[in-house]
Scaffold this motif. Structure first.
Motif, PDB file in Angstrom:
ATOM      1  N   GLY A 224      -0.649  25.506   1.474  1.00 30.54           N
ATOM      2  CA  GLY A 224       0.597  24.763   0.858  1.00 30.54           C
ATOM      3  C   GLY A 224       0.139  23.461   0.380  1.00 30.54           C
ATOM      4  O   GLY A 224      -0.860  22.992   0.515  1.00 30.54           O
ATOM      5  N   GLY A 225       1.166  23.166  -0.560  1.00 29.92           N
ATOM      6  CA  GLY A 225       1.109  21.953  -1.097  1.00 29.92           C
ATOM      7  C   GLY A 225       0.324  21.800  -2.525  1.00 29.92           C
ATOM      8  O   GLY A 225       0.136  20.822  -2.915  1.00 29.92           O
ATOM      9  N   ASP A 226       0.325  22.976  -3.056  1.00 33.47           N
ATOM     10  CA  ASP A 226      -0.207  22.962  -4.350  1.00 33.47           C
ATOM     11  C   ASP A 226       0.914  22.024  -5.009  1.00 33.47           C
ATOM     12  O   ASP A 226       1.878  22.049  -4.894  1.00 33.47           O
ATOM     13  CB  ASP A 226      -0.100  24.321  -5.064  1.00 33.47           C
ATOM     14  N   GLU A 227       0.267  21.142  -6.346  1.00 36.46           N
ATOM     15  CA  GLU A 227       1.004  20.180  -6.976  1.00 36.46           C
ATOM     16  C   GLU A 227       1.068  20.483  -8.411  1.00 36.46           C
ATOM     17  O   GLU A 227      -0.048  20.675  -8.876  1.00 36.46           O
ATOM     18  CB  GLU A 227       0.682  18.863  -6.557  1.00 36.46           C
ATOM     19  N   LEU A 228       2.148  20.079  -9.200  1.00 35.19           N
ATOM     20  CA  LEU A 228       2.246  19.855 -10.515  1.00 35.19           C
ATOM     21  C   LEU A 228       2.726  18.403 -10.807  1.00 35.19           C
ATOM     22  O   LEU A 228       3.633  18.039 -10.195  1.00 35.19           O
ATOM     23  CB  LEU A 228       3.247  20.852 -11.160  1.00 35.19           C
ATOM     24  N   ASN A 229       1.783  17.579 -11.367  1.00 35.41           N
ATOM     25  CA  ASN A 229       1.910  16.328 -11.512  1.00 35.41           C
ATOM     26  C   ASN A 229       2.157  15.866 -13.070  1.00 35.41           C
ATOM     27  O   ASN A 229       1.382  16.407 -13.893  1.00 35.41           O
ATOM     28  CB  ASN A 229       0.969  15.602 -10.750  1.00 35.41           C
ATOM     29  N   ILE A 230       2.925  14.764 -13.327  1.00 39.30           N
ATOM     30  CA  ILE A 230       2.645  14.072 -14.557  1.00 39.30           C
ATOM     31  C   ILE A 230       1.762  12.877 -14.367  1.00 39.30           C
ATOM     32  O   ILE A 230       2.004  12.237 -13.293  1.00 39.30           O
ATOM     33  CB  ILE A 230       3.958  13.808 -15.244  1.00 39.30           C
ATOM     34  N   ILE A 231       0.745  12.738 -15.123  1.00 38.92           N
ATOM     35  CA  ILE A 231      -0.396  11.910 -14.740  1.00 38.92           C
ATOM     36  C   ILE A 231      -0.187  10.725 -15.537  1.00 38.92           C
ATOM     37  O   ILE A 231       0.082  10.767 -17.078  1.00 38.92           O
ATOM     38  CB  ILE A 231      -1.889  12.355 -15.153  1.00 38.92           C
ATOM     39  N   GLN A 232      -0.091   9.461 -15.005  1.00 40.17           N
ATOM     40  CA  GLN A 232      -0.040   8.229 -15.537  1.00 40.17           C
ATOM     41  C   GLN A 232      -1.439   7.274 -15.327  1.00 40.17           C
ATOM     42  O   GLN A 232      -1.737   7.364 -14.078  1.00 40.17           O
ATOM     43  CB  GLN A 232       1.460   7.395 -15.168  1.00 40.17           C
ATOM     44  N   PRO A 233      -1.796   6.623 -16.268  1.00 34.51           N
ATOM     45  CA  PRO A 233      -3.021   5.763 -15.822  1.00 34.51           C
ATOM     46  C   PRO A 233      -2.946   4.906 -14.656  1.00 34.51           C
ATOM     47  O   PRO A 233      -1.802   4.094 -14.785  1.00 34.51           O
ATOM     48  CB  PRO A 233      -3.564   5.145 -17.331  1.00 34.51           C
ATOM     49  N   GLY A 234      -3.893   4.671 -13.863  1.00 32.28           N
ATOM     50  CA  GLY A 234      -3.854   3.714 -12.785  1.00 32.28           C
ATOM     51  C   GLY A 234      -3.007   4.129 -11.703  1.00 32.28           C
ATOM     52  O   GLY A 234      -3.047   3.336 -10.815  1.00 32.28           O
ATOM     53  N   LYS A 235      -2.446   5.345 -11.670  1.00 35.82           N
ATOM     54  CA  LYS A 235      -1.661   5.827 -10.330  1.00 35.82           C
ATOM     55  C   LYS A 235      -2.339   6.563  -9.653  1.00 35.82           C
ATOM     56  O   LYS A 235      -3.199   7.190  -9.591  1.00 35.82           O
ATOM     57  CB  LYS A 235      -0.601   6.526 -11.046  1.00 35.82           C
ATOM     58  N   ASN A 236      -1.736   6.305  -8.255  1.00 33.69           N
ATOM     59  CA  ASN A 236      -2.299   7.077  -7.152  1.00 33.69           C
ATOM     60  C   ASN A 236      -1.504   8.372  -6.689  1.00 33.69           C
ATOM     61  O   ASN A 236      -0.135   8.150  -6.494  1.00 33.69           O
ATOM     62  CB  ASN A 236      -2.468   6.138  -5.777  1.00 33.69           C
ATOM     63  N   TYR A 237      -1.974   9.302  -6.782  1.00 37.19           N
ATOM     64  CA  TYR A 237      -1.389  10.730  -6.378  1.00 37.19           C
ATOM     65  C   TYR A 237      -1.237  11.113  -4.966  1.00 37.19           C
ATOM     66  O   TYR A 237      -0.749  12.494  -5.055  1.00 37.19           O
ATOM     67  CB  TYR A 237      -1.830  11.762  -7.472  1.00 37.19           C
ATOM     68  N   GLY A 238      -2.134  10.287  -4.260  1.00 36.01           N
ATOM     69  CA  GLY A 238      -1.547  10.373  -2.637  1.00 36.01           C
ATOM     70  C   GLY A 238      -2.691  11.127  -1.831  1.00 36.01           C
ATOM     71  O   GLY A 238      -2.567  10.915  -0.766  1.00 36.01           O
ATOM     72  N   TRP A 239      -3.314  12.278  -2.308  1.00 41.60           N
ATOM     73  CA  TRP A 239      -4.170  12.889  -1.471  1.00 41.60           C
ATOM     74  C   TRP A 239      -5.120  12.002  -0.839  1.00 41.60           C
ATOM     75  O   TRP A 239      -5.843  11.124  -1.636  1.00 41.60           O
ATOM     76  CB  TRP A 239      -4.826  13.926  -2.204  1.00 41.60           C
ATOM     77  N   PRO A 240      -5.722  12.252   0.506  1.00 39.62           N
ATOM     78  CA  PRO A 240      -4.789  12.975   1.668  1.00 39.62           C
ATOM     79  C   PRO A 240      -3.849  12.221   2.471  1.00 39.62           C
ATOM     80  O   PRO A 240      -3.457  12.752   3.243  1.00 39.62           O
ATOM     81  CB  PRO A 240      -6.024  13.385   2.240  1.00 39.62           C
ATOM     82  N   ALA A 241      -3.343  11.045   1.823  1.00 42.99           N
ATOM     83  CA  ALA A 241      -2.640  10.322   2.607  1.00 42.99           C
ATOM     84  C   ALA A 241      -1.081  10.894   2.557  1.00 42.99           C
ATOM     85  O   ALA A 241      -0.556  10.781   3.586  1.00 42.99           O
ATOM     86  CB  ALA A 241      -2.445   8.872   2.007  1.00 42.99           C
ATOM     87  N   ILE A 242      -0.665  11.611   1.760  1.00 47.01           N
ATOM     88  CA  ILE A 242       0.416  12.263   1.580  1.00 47.01           C
ATOM     89  C   ILE A 242       0.054  13.712   1.103  1.00 47.01           C
ATOM     90  O   ILE A 242      -0.723  13.809   0.092  1.00 47.01           O
ATOM     91  CB  ILE A 242       1.447  11.623   0.846  1.00 47.01           C
ATOM     92  N   THR A 243       0.993  14.739   1.705  1.00 52.84           N
ATOM     93  CA  THR A 243       0.711  15.961   1.310  1.00 52.84           C
ATOM     94  C   THR A 243       1.734  16.990   1.604  1.00 52.84           C
ATOM     95  O   THR A 243       2.348  16.633   2.873  1.00 52.84           O
ATOM     96  CB  THR A 243      -0.641  16.664   1.783  1.00 52.84           C
TER      97      THR A 243
END
Length: 356
Positions: A224-243
């Motif tokens: 579970g937890g496949d993701e679709l993201n909009i990527i912006q430079p310098g950002k943190n997308y969380g894995w594995p701290a959030i999922t």
């Protein structure tokens, strides 16, 4: 968000097997409408001309580590390919000094006839990994001529996705020769690798850049937890701290689905669909699909058409579920869709409009 999922109508298109007998096809590139390149994960770059598979693989492709999820992955043409003949390949490779270690490697070469020449390594992931999993390995070019590369977390190295001193779980931005752009987001961050563009990813295998510059990325979650993201430079997308997923054993990876300073996906899937590739449709053959994201998936095996509005998913249709595991999806120059069906007897399927 998860949202409702419906099966798509099949009356608007027809499908046809173009090529059979491919060994784990992974990526497709189009020199023209009648001249295609496709990678086989076992290590061969194949050419398809006028719908016929050339029996001779393209020569000059470096040796790859074909193990686990590793092997020859992406094929991508330079934006000025017609002038410079540059192609880019991503693959896993055993280290020449530490044979127990391997890395994600990107090379650039010139396609001359049915041979790659002037092949140069422009990127090698660091540190080495001992696993043969979660490479990412997708490539895209931004409008400014720089390139983005997805680099997975290596499966056993997920905690390092939150650190900026390594390539695990990152999106990277390079110039087309492998040098570092002067405006990357972490150039002045002490200890950070200068090529890092975003971080906190798991195994990103979908990467598309819209005409307005929006960068869409999708990545495999755990269970579970496949993701679709909009990527912006310098950002943190969380894995594995959030999922939104759990470990394959059912154990908790993180009790959190959100934290301050970490980005949220615009969509996630529970249960997993194992998203493998993606295209933002812009062709003339299917005007009703223009602006939709098409996400190929391995589990149970289908394509998801995501209707978009203002970079939000407003609906999801399931398509092409009759073919099994879909490893890649690409838009051909004529606006048809080409699906790469996974497996050691893989195939390419052309999706076109019904004949009048």
């Amino acid at each position: 968000m998860i949202g409702a999922v419906v099966a798509a109508e099949t009356s608007d298109y027809q499908t046809k097997v173009v090529v059979k007998g491919l060994d784990n096809p992974w990526s497709i590139a189009f020199i023209s409408n009648n001249d295609w390149l496709v990678t086989e994960r076992s290590g061969a770059l194949r050419r398809i001309i006028n719908g016929q598979l050339d029996v001779n693989p393209v020569a000059g492709v470096p040796d790859v580590l074909y193990a686990g999820q590793g092997g020859l992955s992406e094929i991508f043409l330079h934006p000025k390919f017609d002038v410079n003949r540059f192609v880019y390949l991503s693959f896993s490779a055993a280290d020449t000094t530490d044979r127990k270690g391997n890395a994600l490697v990107i090379v650039r070469g010139r396609l001359q006839g049915n041979k790659l020449s002037d092949v140069t390594t422009i990127f090698k992931s660091d540190p080495l990994r001992k696993t043969a999993a979660h490479y990412g390995a997708r490539i895209q070019f931004l409008a400014d001529g720089t390139m983005l590369i997805t680099s997975g977390d290596g499966f056993n190295y997920r905690e390092q996705a939150q650190s900026l001193d390594n390539h695990f779980g990152k999106l990277l931005r390079l110039n087309d020769d492998g040098s570092i752009p002067s405006d990357n987001p972490f150039l002045s961050t002490p200890g950070a690798l200068p090529e890092i563009w975003s971080y906190g990813h798991r195994n990103p295998q979908g990467l598309i850049i819209a005409k307005d510059g929006t960068v869409f990325e999708h990545e495999h979650g755990p269970k579970g937890g496949d993701e679709l993201n909009i990527i912006q430079p310098g950002k943190n997308y969380g894995w594995p701290a959030i999922t939104y997923g759990v470990d394959y054993s059912g154990a908790t990876i993180s009790p959190f689905t959100e934290k301050p300073g970490m980005e949220q996906p615009i969509k996630y899937w529970v249960p997993s669909i194992a998203p493998s590739d993606m295209v933002l449709y812009q062709g003339a053959m299917f005007p009703q699909w223009v602006g939709s994201l098409f996400v190929s998936a391995l589990v149970p095996g289908d394509v998801r058409r995501l209707a978009m509005s203002e970079n939000k998913v407003i609906s999801e249709d399931i398509m092409f579920s009759e073919f099994g595991r879909i490893r890649s999806i690409a838009e051909a120059p004529d606006g048809s869709l080409i699906l790469a069906v996974d497996g050691n007897e893989g195939s390419l399927i052309r999706v076109s409009a019904d004949s009048p």
